[in-house]
Design a protein around this motif. Structure first.
Motif, PDB file in Angstrom:
ATOM      1  N   VAL A   1      -9.311  -2.580   1.724  1.00  0.00           N
ATOM      2  CA  VAL A   1      -9.046  -2.647   0.279  1.00  0.00           C
ATOM      3  C   VAL A   1      -8.404  -3.987  -0.062  1.00  0.00           C
ATOM      4  CG1 VAL A   1      -7.746  -1.674  -1.645  1.00  0.00           C
ATOM      5  CG2 VAL A   1      -8.821  -0.149   0.005  1.00  0.00           C
ATOM      6  N   ARG A   2      -7.430  -4.381   0.727  1.00  0.00           N
ATOM      7  CA  ARG A   2      -6.721  -5.631   0.477  1.00  0.00           C
ATOM      8  C   ARG A   2      -7.670  -6.835   0.621  1.00  0.00           C
ATOM      9  NH1 ARG A   2      -2.725  -4.433   3.196  1.00  0.00           N
ATOM     10  NH2 ARG A   2      -3.398  -5.243   5.212  1.00  0.00           N
TER      11      ARG A   2
ATOM     12  N   MET B   1       0.841  -1.193   0.000  1.00  0.00           N
ATOM     13  CA  MET B   1       0.000   0.000   0.000  1.00  0.00           C
ATOM     14  C   MET B   1       0.882   1.251   0.000  1.00  0.00           C
ATOM     15  SD  MET B   1      -1.335   2.671   2.115  1.00  0.00           S
ATOM     16  CE  MET B   1      -1.371   2.226   3.836  1.00  0.00           C
TER      17      MET B   1
ATOM     18  N   ASP C   1      -1.823  -1.014  -3.964  1.00  0.00           N
ATOM     19  CA  ASP C   1      -3.030  -0.259  -3.656  1.00  0.00           C
ATOM     20  C   ASP C   1      -2.637   1.121  -3.139  1.00  0.00           C
ATOM     21  OD1 ASP C   1      -4.433  -2.609  -4.221  1.00  0.00           O
ATOM     22  OD2 ASP C   1      -4.468  -3.228  -2.113  1.00  0.00           O
TER      23      ASP C   1
ATOM     24  N   TYR D   1      -8.089   2.691  -2.775  1.00  0.00           N
ATOM     25  CA  TYR D   1      -8.379   2.163  -4.110  1.00  0.00           C
ATOM     26  C   TYR D   1      -7.458   0.979  -4.415  1.00  0.00           C
ATOM     27  CZ  TYR D   1     -10.551   6.773  -4.768  1.00  0.00           C
ATOM     28  OH  TYR D   1     -11.318   7.902  -4.639  1.00  0.00           O
ATOM     29  N   PRO D   2      -8.003  -0.094  -4.993  1.00  0.00           N
ATOM     30  CA  PRO D   2      -7.138  -1.183  -5.445  1.00  0.00           C
ATOM     31  C   PRO D   2      -6.280  -0.722  -6.620  1.00  0.00           C
ATOM     32  CG  PRO D   2      -9.396  -1.537  -6.185  1.00  0.00           C
ATOM     33  CD  PRO D   2      -9.426  -0.348  -5.272  1.00  0.00           C
ATOM     34  N   ALA D   3      -5.124  -1.359  -6.769  1.00  0.00           N
ATOM     35  CA  ALA D   3      -4.154  -0.929  -7.779  1.00  0.00           C
ATOM     36  C   ALA D   3      -4.744  -0.901  -9.179  1.00  0.00           C
ATOM     37  CB  ALA D   3      -2.937  -1.849  -7.735  1.00  0.00           C
TER      38      ALA D   3
END
Length: 209
Positions: free
Chosen positions: A93-94, A1, A71, A142-144
């Motif tokens: 998120v993860r 992250m 992320d 936000y996810p990557a």
């Protein structure tokens, strides 16, 4: 992250936050005078103030190139967001692979924020059919894989975050909401959100949708 902090004329809380998080940090100095410096992290700089949306895109573009596959959590550096809440958003998120919104307890907000949030919350639900408890939160994860999409979202100032929410609703991107502490220092005096100009930009975005 990676933690992304867009800042303009930041307070003394910025170095404290940077020193406490255990992850890469990218600060985007959006034209502060004097320039932000002396931090143990990456500092990107706009020569003049371009707005929060522009600063977020600058940071996201850098993160996509420098930390591919990571992320990102975007937070405010004025003392509103503590490390525990930032990490809670990152963990969610993860876990989910979704956009995660750190939502504040409305009843603990200053009256101006309560009124603005109530109105935008109602308008957002009326126009999109989706419910967001805190449309104005600055703590978002936000996810990557969403970073390239975020770079296409228009808006250079505070309307960028509303545009991102509306685009997510239109395109069916899922999101998760996590309750966070509601902290305001000195009556939120450090906020650069303009009660008239920036509010009009946000409502204009809603009306366009």
């Amino acid at each position: 992250m990676v933690l992304l902090l867009p800042v303009y004329q930041p307070s003394s809380h910025l170095p404290l936050l940077v020193s406490r998080v255990d992850c890469p940090v990218v600060v985007v100095d959006d034209g502060s005078t004097p320039p932000v410096g002396g931090l143990p992290c990456t500092v990107l700089r706009h020569a003049q103030n371009l707005g929060k949306g522009a600063a977020l895109r600058t940071g996201l573009r850098h993160i996509a190139g420098t930390y591919p596959g990571e992320d990102v959590v975007c937070a405010d550096a004025d003392g509103q967001h503590d490390v525990a809440d930032i990490m809670a958003v990152a963990d969610r998120v993860r876990e989910t692979g979704h956009t995660v919104l750190g939502v504040r307890r409305v009843r603990h907000m200053p009256w101006r924020s309560q009124v603005g949030n109530a109105l935008t919350r109602l308008l957002f639900r009326a126009t999109t059919g989706r419910s967001v408890r805190d449309t104005q939160t600055g703590l978002r994860g936000y996810p990557a894989e969403l970073i390239p999409w975020l770079l296409t979202i228009p808006g250079d100032r505070f309307e960028y975050e509303m545009n991102a929410l509306m685009a997510a609703a239109r395109e069916g991107h899922p999101y998760t909401q996590v309750e966070i502490a509601t902290t305001y220092l000195d009556g939120n005096a450090s906020s650069h959100f303009g009660a008239v100009g920036d509010a009009l930009r946000v409502y204009r975005s809603l009306l366009r949708f």
